[in-house]
Write a protein that holds these residues in place. Structure first.
Motif, PDB file in Angstrom:
ATOM      1  N   LEU A   4       0.686  -1.173   0.026  1.00  0.00           N
ATOM      2  CA  LEU A   4      -0.186  -0.042  -0.087  1.00  0.00           C
ATOM      3  C   LEU A   4       0.839   1.222   0.010  1.00  0.00           C
ATOM      4  CD1 LEU A   4      -2.702  -0.924   2.704  1.00  0.00           C
ATOM      5  CD2 LEU A   4      -2.574  -1.485  -0.137  1.00  0.00           C
ATOM      6  N   VAL A   5       0.709   2.209  -0.798  1.00  0.00           N
ATOM      7  CA  VAL A   5       1.312   3.314  -1.169  1.00  0.00           C
ATOM      8  C   VAL A   5       0.523   4.373  -0.612  1.00  0.00           C
ATOM      9  CG1 VAL A   5       2.872   4.840  -2.614  1.00  0.00           C
ATOM     10  CG2 VAL A   5       2.797   2.309  -2.925  1.00  0.00           C
ATOM     11  N   GLU A   6       0.883   5.295   0.541  1.00  0.00           N
ATOM     12  CA  GLU A   6       0.537   6.191   1.029  1.00  0.00           C
ATOM     13  C   GLU A   6       1.059   7.652   0.599  1.00  0.00           C
ATOM     14  OE1 GLU A   6      -0.542   3.907   5.203  1.00  0.00           O
ATOM     15  OE2 GLU A   6       1.081   5.495   5.065  1.00  0.00           O
ATOM     16  N   SER A   7       0.058   8.658   0.580  1.00  0.00           N
ATOM     17  CA  SER A   7       0.638   9.936   0.337  1.00  0.00           C
ATOM     18  C   SER A   7      -0.154  11.149   0.958  1.00  0.00           C
ATOM     19  CB  SER A   7       0.818  10.111  -1.329  1.00  0.00           C
ATOM     20  OG  SER A   7      -0.522  10.058  -1.978  1.00  0.00           O
ATOM     21  N   GLY A   8       0.092  12.273   1.157  1.00  0.00           N
ATOM     22  CA  GLY A   8      -0.487  13.288   1.527  1.00  0.00           C
ATOM     23  C   GLY A   8      -0.417  13.988   2.838  1.00  0.00           C
ATOM     24  N   GLY A   9       0.498  13.460   3.466  1.00  0.00           N
ATOM     25  CA  GLY A   9       0.956  13.694   4.626  1.00  0.00           C
ATOM     26  C   GLY A   9       1.617  15.241   4.688  1.00  0.00           C
ATOM     27  N   GLY A  10       1.977  15.884   5.968  1.00  0.00           N
ATOM     28  CA  GLY A  10       2.700  16.990   6.095  1.00  0.00           C
ATOM     29  C   GLY A  10       2.478  17.800   7.102  1.00  0.00           C
ATOM     30  N   LEU A  11       3.063  18.883   7.194  1.00  0.00           N
ATOM     31  CA  LEU A  11       2.728  20.037   8.400  1.00  0.00           C
ATOM     32  C   LEU A  11       1.574  20.949   7.938  1.00  0.00           C
ATOM     33  CD1 LEU A  11       3.651  21.423  10.944  1.00  0.00           C
ATOM     34  CD2 LEU A  11       5.403  22.608   9.552  1.00  0.00           C
ATOM     35  N   VAL A  12       0.799  21.342   8.805  1.00  0.00           N
ATOM     36  CA  VAL A  12      -0.353  22.110   8.511  1.00  0.00           C
ATOM     37  C   VAL A  12      -0.504  22.887   9.889  1.00  0.00           C
ATOM     38  CG1 VAL A  12      -1.976  20.594   9.138  1.00  0.00           C
ATOM     39  CG2 VAL A  12      -2.651  22.352   7.722  1.00  0.00           C
ATOM     40  N   GLN A  13      -1.050  23.990   9.748  1.00  0.00           N
ATOM     41  CA  GLN A  13      -1.506  24.723  10.972  1.00  0.00           C
ATOM     42  C   GLN A  13      -2.619  24.409  11.472  1.00  0.00           C
ATOM     43  OE1 GLN A  13      -1.415  29.064   9.791  1.00  0.00           O
ATOM     44  NE2 GLN A  13       0.764  29.029  10.241  1.00  0.00           N
ATOM     45  N   PRO A  14      -3.107  24.781  12.733  1.00  0.00           N
ATOM     46  CA  PRO A  14      -4.279  24.307  13.359  1.00  0.00           C
ATOM     47  C   PRO A  14      -5.789  24.932  12.464  1.00  0.00           C
ATOM     48  CG  PRO A  14      -2.767  24.713  15.186  1.00  0.00           C
ATOM     49  CD  PRO A  14      -2.028  25.085  13.915  1.00  0.00           C
ATOM     50  N   GLY A  15      -6.610  24.056  12.244  1.00  0.00           N
ATOM     51  CA  GLY A  15      -7.633  24.676  11.491  1.00  0.00           C
ATOM     52  C   GLY A  15      -7.464  24.452   9.848  1.00  0.00           C
ATOM     53  N   GLY A  16      -6.398  23.983   9.486  1.00  0.00           N
ATOM     54  CA  GLY A  16      -6.191  23.745   8.250  1.00  0.00           C
ATOM     55  C   GLY A  16      -6.651  22.194   7.673  1.00  0.00           C
ATOM     56  N   SER A  17      -6.283  21.755   6.339  1.00  0.00           N
ATOM     57  CA  SER A  17      -6.807  20.704   5.951  1.00  0.00           C
ATOM     58  C   SER A  17      -5.601  19.749   5.194  1.00  0.00           C
ATOM     59  CB  SER A  17      -7.986  20.781   4.884  1.00  0.00           C
ATOM     60  OG  SER A  17      -9.309  21.440   5.461  1.00  0.00           O
ATOM     61  N   LEU A  18      -5.737  18.682   5.118  1.00  0.00           N
ATOM     62  CA  LEU A  18      -4.955  17.609   4.528  1.00  0.00           C
ATOM     63  C   LEU A  18      -5.878  16.428   3.755  1.00  0.00           C
ATOM     64  CD1 LEU A  18      -1.951  17.213   6.705  1.00  0.00           C
ATOM     65  CD2 LEU A  18      -1.938  18.389   4.412  1.00  0.00           C
ATOM     66  N   LEU A  80      -8.580   9.826   2.919  1.00  0.00           N
ATOM     67  CA  LEU A  80      -9.048  10.624   4.182  1.00  0.00           C
ATOM     68  C   LEU A  80      -8.782  12.037   4.102  1.00  0.00           C
ATOM     69  CD1 LEU A  80     -10.177   9.806   6.971  1.00  0.00           C
ATOM     70  CD2 LEU A  80      -7.906  10.157   7.686  1.00  0.00           C
ATOM     71  N   GLN A  81     -10.143  12.817   3.877  1.00  0.00           N
ATOM     72  CA  GLN A  81     -10.014  14.164   3.867  1.00  0.00           C
ATOM     73  C   GLN A  81     -10.188  14.591   5.477  1.00  0.00           C
ATOM     74  OE1 GLN A  81      -9.800  16.374   1.411  1.00  0.00           O
ATOM     75  NE2 GLN A  81      -9.919  18.140   3.012  1.00  0.00           N
ATOM     76  N   MET A  82      -9.250  15.331   5.646  1.00  0.00           N
ATOM     77  CA  MET A  82      -9.170  15.923   7.068  1.00  0.00           C
ATOM     78  C   MET A  82      -9.267  17.299   7.235  1.00  0.00           C
ATOM     79  SD  MET A  82      -6.208  13.417   8.623  1.00  0.00           S
ATOM     80  CE  MET A  82      -4.849  14.142   7.742  1.00  0.00           C
ATOM     81  N   GLN A 107       2.717   2.111   4.835  1.00  0.00           N
ATOM     82  CA  GLN A 107       4.088   2.323   5.539  1.00  0.00           C
ATOM     83  C   GLN A 107       3.817   3.528   6.638  1.00  0.00           C
ATOM     84  OE1 GLN A 107       3.367   3.319   2.609  1.00  0.00           O
ATOM     85  NE2 GLN A 107       4.238   5.442   2.359  1.00  0.00           N
ATOM     86  N   GLY A 108       3.009   4.207   6.568  1.00  0.00           N
ATOM     87  CA  GLY A 108       2.527   5.239   7.483  1.00  0.00           C
ATOM     88  C   GLY A 108       2.966   6.568   6.663  1.00  0.00           C
ATOM     89  N   THR A 109       2.392   7.674   7.058  1.00  0.00           N
ATOM     90  CA  THR A 109       2.640   9.091   6.814  1.00  0.00           C
ATOM     91  C   THR A 109       2.430   9.696   7.976  1.00  0.00           C
ATOM     92  OG1 THR A 109       1.978  10.826   4.726  1.00  0.00           O
ATOM     93  CG2 THR A 109       0.298   9.532   5.547  1.00  0.00           C
ATOM     94  N   GLN A 110       3.498  10.908   8.016  1.00  0.00           N
ATOM     95  CA  GLN A 110       3.337  11.791   8.968  1.00  0.00           C
ATOM     96  C   GLN A 110       2.365  12.778   8.997  1.00  0.00           C
ATOM     97  OE1 GLN A 110       4.946  11.703  12.221  1.00  0.00           O
ATOM     98  NE2 GLN A 110       3.637  13.105  12.745  1.00  0.00           N
ATOM     99  N   VAL A 111       1.520  13.030   9.760  1.00  0.00           N
ATOM    100  CA  VAL A 111       0.737  14.307   9.914  1.00  0.00           C
ATOM    101  C   VAL A 111       0.936  15.240  11.125  1.00  0.00           C
ATOM    102  CG1 VAL A 111      -1.658  15.198  10.166  1.00  0.00           C
ATOM    103  CG2 VAL A 111      -1.218  13.303   8.709  1.00  0.00           C
ATOM    104  N   THR A 112       1.589  16.397  11.017  1.00  0.00           N
ATOM    105  CA  THR A 112       1.768  17.216  12.057  1.00  0.00           C
ATOM    106  C   THR A 112       0.997  18.485  12.129  1.00  0.00           C
ATOM    107  OG1 THR A 112       4.098  16.429  12.060  1.00  0.00           O
ATOM    108  CG2 THR A 112       3.853  18.550  13.206  1.00  0.00           C
TER     109      THR A 112
END
Length: 115
Positions: A4-18, A80-82, A107-112
């Motif tokens: 399984l290949v994941e994408s889309g994680g990253g750093l976002v400010q509170p109130g934002g979307s990923l 997953l729309q966050m 493999q996991g993707t980091q969301v901060t």
């Protein structure tokens, strides 16, 4: 061996979307469920959202009204729309697909979420 290949994680400010995406490297058949888990440092892995074939979706109470899971069955892809992200949503997010024969994990993707 399908992965399984994941994408889309990253750093976002509170109130934002990923938006996270997860697709298998090969064809999967007889999928019974697709979903997302997350694991924060020092915490156990927890279910965030699951879309069961023919049985709707289930969300963790902590993300209800903010996260939306969706599937593209033709591509065996799950999203997953966050929205309205909070610092407590910070974690490694894992894609999970269940077929009649086995479980698959990404493999996991980091969301901060941080200002």
């Amino acid at each position: 061996q399908v992965q399984l290949v994941e994408s889309g994680g990253g750093l976002v400010q509170p109130g934002g979307s990923l938006r996270l995406s997860c697709a298998p490297s090969g064809r999967l058949s007889s999928i019974s469920a697709m979903g997302w888990y997350r694991q924060a440092p020092g915490e156990q892995r927890e279910s965030v959202a699951t879309a069961t074939t023919g049985a709707g979706t289930v969300y963790a109470d902590s993300v209800k009204g903010r996260f939306t899971i969706s599937r593209d069955n033709a591509k065996n892809t799950v999203y997953l729309q966050m929205d309205s992200l909070k610092p407590e949503d910070t974690a490694v997010y894992y894609c999970h697909i269940v077929t009649l024969w086995r479980h698959y994990w990404g493999q996991g993707t980091q969301v901060t979420v941080s200002s």
